[in-house]
Design a protein around this motif. Structure first.
Motif, mmCIF file in Angstrom:
data_model
loop_
_atom_site.group_PDB
_atom_site.id
_atom_site.type_symbol
_atom_site.label_atom_id
_atom_site.label_comp_id
_atom_site.label_asym_id
_atom_site.label_seq_id
_atom_site.Cartn_x
_atom_site.Cartn_y
_atom_site.Cartn_z
ATOM 1 N N THR A 228 0.850 -1.180 0.000
ATOM 2 C CA THR A 228 0.000 0.000 0.000
ATOM 3 C C THR A 228 0.893 1.240 0.000
ATOM 4 O OG1 THR A 228 -1.961 1.012 0.994
ATOM 5 C CG2 THR A 228 -0.257 0.246 2.510
ATOM 6 N N SER A 229 0.278 2.395 0.018
ATOM 7 C CA SER A 229 1.058 3.628 -0.010
ATOM 8 C C SER A 229 1.838 3.804 1.289
ATOM 9 C CB SER A 229 0.130 4.826 -0.203
ATOM 10 O OG SER A 229 -0.730 4.973 0.921
ATOM 11 N N ALA A 230 2.951 4.505 1.199
ATOM 12 C CA ALA A 230 3.760 4.763 2.388
ATOM 13 C C ALA A 230 2.951 5.507 3.441
ATOM 14 C CB ALA A 230 5.007 5.552 2.011
ATOM 15 N N GLU A 231 2.115 6.431 3.013
ATOM 16 C CA GLU A 231 1.302 7.205 3.961
ATOM 17 C C GLU A 231 0.364 6.296 4.740
ATOM 18 O OE1 GLU A 231 -1.752 11.047 3.982
ATOM 19 O OE2 GLU A 231 -1.066 10.194 2.089
ATOM 20 N N ARG A 232 -0.310 5.404 4.035
ATOM 21 C CA ARG A 232 -1.241 4.511 4.733
ATOM 22 C C ARG A 232 -0.496 3.473 5.555
ATOM 23 N NH1 ARG A 232 -6.484 1.390 2.091
ATOM 24 N NH2 ARG A 232 -7.383 0.750 4.092
ATOM 25 N N ALA A 233 0.671 3.061 5.080
ATOM 26 C CA ALA A 233 1.434 2.015 5.756
ATOM 27 C C ALA A 233 1.802 2.401 7.185
ATOM 28 C CB ALA A 233 2.702 1.714 4.963
ATOM 29 N N ARG A 234 1.988 3.671 7.431
ATOM 30 C CA ARG A 234 2.437 4.110 8.754
ATOM 31 C C ARG A 234 1.402 3.844 9.838
ATOM 32 N NH1 ARG A 234 3.666 8.760 5.432
ATOM 33 N NH2 ARG A 234 5.849 8.653 4.749
ATOM 34 N N ASP A 235 0.144 3.678 9.461
ATOM 35 C CA ASP A 235 -0.927 3.518 10.439
ATOM 36 C C ASP A 235 -1.428 2.082 10.550
ATOM 37 O OD1 ASP A 235 -0.921 6.284 10.931
ATOM 38 O OD2 ASP A 235 -2.260 6.643 9.227
ATOM 39 N N LEU A 236 -0.745 1.134 9.901
ATOM 40 C CA LEU A 236 -1.211 -0.244 9.910
ATOM 41 C C LEU A 236 -0.562 -1.050 11.022
ATOM 42 C CD1 LEU A 236 -1.420 -0.945 6.069
ATOM 43 C CD2 LEU A 236 -3.266 -0.354 7.662
ATOM 44 N N ARG A 237 -0.930 -2.313 11.079
ATOM 45 C CA ARG A 237 -0.588 -3.185 12.206
ATOM 46 C C ARG A 237 0.904 -3.433 12.341
ATOM 47 N NH1 ARG A 237 -4.012 -8.439 12.069
ATOM 48 N NH2 ARG A 237 -5.548 -6.968 12.897
ATOM 49 N N ARG A 238 1.583 -3.637 11.196
ATOM 50 C CA ARG A 238 2.985 -4.045 11.232
ATOM 51 C C ARG A 238 3.892 -2.930 10.726
ATOM 52 N NH1 ARG A 238 3.187 -9.532 11.892
ATOM 53 N NH2 ARG A 238 5.249 -8.999 12.664
ATOM 54 N N SER A 239 5.158 -2.988 11.108
ATOM 55 C CA SER A 239 6.132 -2.016 10.599
ATOM 56 C C SER A 239 6.263 -2.184 9.089
ATOM 57 C CB SER A 239 7.489 -2.232 11.260
ATOM 58 O OG SER A 239 7.402 -2.058 12.658
ATOM 59 N N PRO A 240 6.266 -1.100 8.334
ATOM 60 C CA PRO A 240 6.361 -1.221 6.879
ATOM 61 C C PRO A 240 7.761 -1.637 6.431
ATOM 62 C CG PRO A 240 5.596 0.979 7.559
ATOM 63 C CD PRO A 240 6.128 0.296 8.769
ATOM 64 N N ALA A 241 7.805 -2.339 5.303
ATOM 65 C CA ALA A 241 9.055 -2.565 4.583
ATOM 66 C C ALA A 241 8.951 -1.734 3.317
ATOM 67 C CB ALA A 241 9.241 -4.037 4.266
ATOM 68 N N TYR A 242 9.530 -0.533 3.347
ATOM 69 C CA TYR A 242 9.372 0.411 2.241
ATOM 70 C C TYR A 242 10.092 -0.086 0.985
ATOM 71 C CZ TYR A 242 7.735 3.654 5.813
ATOM 72 O OH TYR A 242 7.030 4.258 6.823
ATOM 73 N N VAL A 243 9.446 0.080 -0.152
ATOM 74 C CA VAL A 243 10.071 -0.242 -1.432
ATOM 75 C C VAL A 243 10.957 0.944 -1.816
ATOM 76 C CG1 VAL A 243 9.708 -0.870 -3.840
ATOM 77 C CG2 VAL A 243 8.083 -1.658 -2.087
ATOM 78 N N LEU A 244 12.235 0.828 -1.502
ATOM 79 C CA LEU A 244 13.165 1.926 -1.736
ATOM 80 C C LEU A 244 13.612 1.993 -3.188
ATOM 81 C CD1 LEU A 244 15.453 1.664 1.426
ATOM 82 C CD2 LEU A 244 13.372 3.022 1.106
ATOM 83 N N GLY A 245 13.675 0.849 -3.838
ATOM 84 C CA GLY A 245 14.126 0.829 -5.220
ATOM 85 C C GLY A 245 13.760 -0.465 -5.896
ATOM 86 N N ALA A 246 13.700 -0.446 -7.226
ATOM 87 C CA ALA A 246 13.403 -1.646 -7.997
ATOM 88 C C ALA A 246 13.924 -1.463 -9.414
ATOM 89 C CB ALA A 246 11.907 -1.935 -8.017
ATOM 90 N N GLY A 247 14.269 -2.576 -10.039
ATOM 91 C CA GLY A 247 14.740 -2.540 -11.417
ATOM 92 C C GLY A 247 14.582 -3.888 -12.079
ATOM 93 N N THR A 248 14.540 -3.900 -13.387
ATOM 94 C CA THR A 248 14.342 -5.118 -14.173
ATOM 95 C C THR A 248 15.325 -5.133 -15.333
ATOM 96 O OG1 THR A 248 11.983 -5.129 -13.637
ATOM 97 C CG2 THR A 248 12.668 -6.442 -15.523
ATOM 98 N N GLY A 249 15.818 -6.319 -15.674
ATOM 99 C CA GLY A 249 16.704 -6.458 -16.824
ATOM 100 C C GLY A 249 16.537 -7.815 -17.476
ATOM 101 N N HIS A 250 16.017 -7.838 -18.698
ATOM 102 C CA HIS A 250 15.798 -9.088 -19.449
ATOM 103 C C HIS A 250 16.789 -9.138 -20.614
ATOM 104 C CE1 HIS A 250 11.287 -8.886 -18.113
ATOM 105 N NE2 HIS A 250 12.128 -8.974 -17.115
ATOM 106 N N THR A 251 17.485 -10.262 -20.772
ATOM 107 C CA THR A 251 18.536 -10.340 -21.781
ATOM 108 C C THR A 251 18.294 -11.382 -22.871
ATOM 109 O OG1 THR A 251 19.745 -11.783 -20.246
ATOM 110 C CG2 THR A 251 20.353 -9.442 -20.282
ATOM 111 N N HIS A 252 17.482 -12.416 -22.621
ATOM 112 C CA HIS A 252 17.320 -13.483 -23.602
ATOM 113 C C HIS A 252 16.182 -14.396 -23.141
ATOM 114 C CE1 HIS A 252 19.831 -15.102 -20.398
ATOM 115 N NE2 HIS A 252 19.373 -16.300 -20.730
ATOM 116 N N SER A 253 15.858 -15.360 -23.952
ATOM 117 C CA SER A 253 14.933 -16.426 -23.557
ATOM 118 C C SER A 253 15.691 -17.750 -23.497
ATOM 119 C CB SER A 253 13.756 -16.521 -24.532
ATOM 120 O OG SER A 253 12.903 -17.592 -24.178
ATOM 121 N N MET A 254 16.187 -18.228 -24.633
ATOM 122 C CA MET A 254 16.978 -19.460 -24.663
ATOM 123 C C MET A 254 18.394 -19.210 -24.145
ATOM 124 S SD MET A 254 16.016 -21.318 -28.268
ATOM 125 C CE MET A 254 16.691 -20.009 -29.292
#
Length: 394
Positions: A228-254
């Motif tokens: 969920t959003s960081a703003e909403r996460a602060r008020d929920l039951r558990r401590s948030p694990a914030y998504v600080l970064g993400a990336g994708t890299g596809h190079t081939h199939s076979m």
């Protein structure tokens, strides 16, 4: 420089996973999926009625997210059925975080379940019966030449790394040994007995140079994460694990089309994830790396910048991945010893989130504030990296 707009815009707020030492789970895949959704939402303190985003990559028909939404009785306004194999779930988190940041949805569930071991035992046929299979380029151009899949593809990468950099079977075996040390601390792990390098090298050869203990398990397993959003996460039951970064890299199939057998798309996915997070390898406290085979881990360590290219063998030989090591890795026992139902990326996310929340008991890495989860799909084909943090502002 201003922070990237995706950095810490969303957080993982609920997790669940299912595995058993028997390697089998009770129930059908659809029943287990529903159970994982409920458990992850309960963990977050949210309800099914609040879910307006859904991600799933396997199903009986052409539109798995539609099928799942119908079974759950919800009407999401955003869905994602991206299928890249084991890295699908890191990509789902990447996409979901972006969708949440843009206001396209507010609560997203990512779910996965598979029962290949139970299917095999009962003669049901396994995961291939749940997907559309047919003629593929690999079936036409690679399999007729006797390449045993999937381990044959990874054996090619391991052989090339050995040729180019002098990596040894003993060094690859160290990855299995150190991962097993974590599994001895996980009562749900399929394999819990400590092993030695000698044990790994003495296990049957599956595809030279990979031995049986260099290869992942085949078990039932399932999991889910809630974002969920960081703003909403602060008020929920558990401590948030914030998504600080993400990336994708596809190079081939076979595997025969992989640009180079010793470098994966993790070079791209890691670079982009670090850039979004504003962090680097030295800032990471714990790593959860896809370990379909020991060579998968070694390549990821190099390509994600934890050691220079070609030095992965010497790096792992010093024991950094074990409990108390300088780079704790695969802290639940990984796909080599905990569970591996075919697409392990879900479990990387669950374990990474638990580490930054401080929930792992005996397996908790002290002071773990930043965790990196790195998925690998296909045959070293589709890489996806997610960086989670306990603090949005670090």
């Amino acid at each position: 420089m201003p922070a990237h707009p995706l950095r810490a815009a969303a957080a993982i707020v609920g997790v669940a996973d299912a595995a058993d030492r028997s390697g089998m789970l009770e129930g059908t895949v659809t029943e287990i999926e529903a159970r994982m959704v409920r458990e992850a939402l309960d963990d977050a303190g949210l309800t099914l009625a609040e879910v307006d985003g859904l991600c799933i990559n396997n199903g009986l028909g052409w539109a798995p997210s539609l099928e799942l939404a119908e079974r759950l009785g919800i009407t999401p306004r955003w869905t994602d059925s991206t299928q890249t194999g084991g890295s699908s779930f890191e990509i789902h988190v990447h996409h979901a975080a972006a969708a949440i940041a843009l206001g396209l949805c507010e609560v997203v569930v990512v779910v996965y379940a598979a029962t290949p071991r139970s299917d095999h035992k009962s003669g049901r046929g396994g995961w291939r019966s749940r997907s559309t299979t047919g003629a593929t380029p690999a079936a036409e151009w690679e399999l007729p030449h006797g390449l045993r899949m999937p381990m044959g593809a990874y054996a090619l990468a391991a052989s090339r790394h050995m040729h180019d950099y002098g990596t040894t079977s003993e060094q690859l075996a160290e990855i299995a040994v150190q991962t097993r040390e974590w599994a001895t601390m996980n009562p749900r792990a399929r394999l819990q007995e400590p092993i030695t390098v000698t044990d790994v090298l003495g296990s049957p050869m599956e595809a030279s140079p990979l031995h049986k203990l260099d290869c992942c398990l085949v078990t039932d397993g399932a999991g889910a994460v809630v974002l969920t959003s960081a703003e909403r996460a602060r008020d929920l039951r558990r401590s948030p694990a914030y998504v600080l970064g993400a990336g994708t890299g596809h190079t081939h199939s076979m595997i025969s089309q992989m640009p180079t057998l010793t470098e994966t798309g993790a070079v791209i996915s890691g670079r982009d994830a670090y850039a979004v997070a504003g962090l680097g390898p030295a800032d990471v406290d714990v790593v959860e790396l896809y370990d379909s085979f020991t060579i998968t881990v070694l390549l990821a360590l190099e390509d994600l910048g934890f050691c220079p290219k070609g030095e992965g063998g010497a790096f792992v030989a010093d024991g950094p991945l074990r409990p108390g090591g300088s780079l704790p890795a695969n802290t639940n026992g990984g796909g080599l010893a905990y569970t591996h139902p075919g697409q392990y990326g879900m479990f990387l996310l669950v374990e990474a989130a638990r580490q930054v929340r401080g929930d792992n008991g005996d397996r908790q890495v002290p002071g773990a504030e930043v965790a990196l989860a790195h998925g690998s799909g296909g045959v070293l084909s589709a890489m996806a990296t997610v960086i989670l943090g306990s603090e949005a502002t670090r």
